[in-house]
Design a protein around this motif. Sequence first.
Motif, PDB file in Angstrom:
ATOM      1  N   PRO A 178      36.022  20.276  36.589  1.00 62.71           N
ATOM      2  CA  PRO A 178      36.473  21.291  37.551  1.00 62.71           C
ATOM      3  C   PRO A 178      37.125  22.491  36.880  1.00 62.71           C
ATOM      4  N   ASN A 220      36.947   7.535  44.836  1.00 60.54           N
ATOM      5  CA  ASN A 220      37.932   8.554  44.478  1.00 60.54           C
ATOM      6  C   ASN A 220      39.220   7.868  44.082  1.00 60.54           C
ATOM      7  N   GLN A 266      41.418  18.376  45.819  1.00 54.74           N
ATOM      8  CA  GLN A 266      40.033  17.989  46.068  1.00 54.74           C
ATOM      9  C   GLN A 266      39.713  18.022  47.564  1.00 54.74           C
ATOM     10  N   LEU A 302      38.912  25.166  42.073  1.00 54.78           N
ATOM     11  CA  LEU A 302      39.798  24.112  42.573  1.00 54.78           C
ATOM     12  C   LEU A 302      41.179  24.697  42.869  1.00 54.78           C
ATOM     13  N   GLY A 340      37.494  12.118  41.055  1.00 58.38           N
ATOM     14  CA  GLY A 340      38.633  12.767  41.691  1.00 58.38           C
ATOM     15  C   GLY A 340      39.234  13.853  40.818  1.00 58.38           C
ATOM     16  N   ALA A 341      39.195  15.080  41.308  1.00 57.48           N
ATOM     17  CA  ALA A 341      39.698  16.220  40.543  1.00 57.48           C
ATOM     18  C   ALA A 341      41.115  16.585  40.972  1.00 57.48           C
TER      19      ALA A 341
END
Length: 327
Positions: free
Chosen positions: A11, A220, A237, A252, A306-307
Amino acid sequence: MTDFSILDLVPVREGGSLEEAFSAAVDLARTAEKTGCTRFWVAEHHAMPGIAGGATSVVLAHIGNGTSTIRIGSGGIMLPNHTPFQIAEQFGTLAALFPGRVDLGLGRAPGAGPELQRALRKDLHRAAEMFPQDVVELRAYLDGDPGLPIQATPGQNADVELWMLGSSLFGAQLAARLGLPYAFASHFAPDHLDAALELYRSRFEPSASLDRPHVMAAMNLFCAESEAEAERIASSQLQAFVRLRTGSPGKLPPPIEGYRDTLPANARAMLDHIGQASAVGTPVQVREAIRGFVDRTGADEIMLAGATYDPAARTRSLELAMDALNG
């Protein structure tokens, strides 16, 4: 025993840069390696300002150089965007650079509008229809099939572990027919998870590379010392999902305290739906959520996605979760 791995979209955060995103990816891969994860996969996306994994094989070379033992691979390469020969060359090169460490996860969905089709010089919908044949051709290049009119060099006889990816029954059927391991994208498309896994297992045909079904399911993961902090770091996210689904994707965004409470009911329902395969909370809460998901799916592996806006929050999340799972 269940294995755990990482899916990274690489991301790009608001106020951040591509250089920062690639550096954070290596830091996360090193943390994954240190905590005992099996694989580190990068997903192919194009023309999205918040995702830096478009040149997937190049990013994987960067990850491979920054690590030493963890498997690296694609989660996945969207084969309709390419030719089987090109991918055989790219992943054959990776296999020579990082022996015994390379995975090639393949997806069918082109996920592209007319602008990207023109940029790639591809009829992506037609290419998607050819996906099964292209997978077979790609495997033949990697196996060094002597019946081919041309050999991929690098690529011929490359030690590359092929995976089929999917979020519907199509990928499950193809993985079963070809005797490939199967990874389901339940972290954002949970609807057909149970049906797809049942179909894959019941129709699996052993192959030279795999003698029985092997399932990976994605979740996630957002883990922190408190449940409130885990929800906070997850909000970046969630914002990205909402923006994507409403036609305004971007980089993001920073986390927002109590983000869900700011949303209308339909947006909250959308997030609840796509977030069914999620583990968000303290280490104990995350461990129980993941164990429950493993019990439900019987997955051999769990891919954790999961960012987070702060890359350090994601590495810390992984450390806390793996400590709890291995404890």
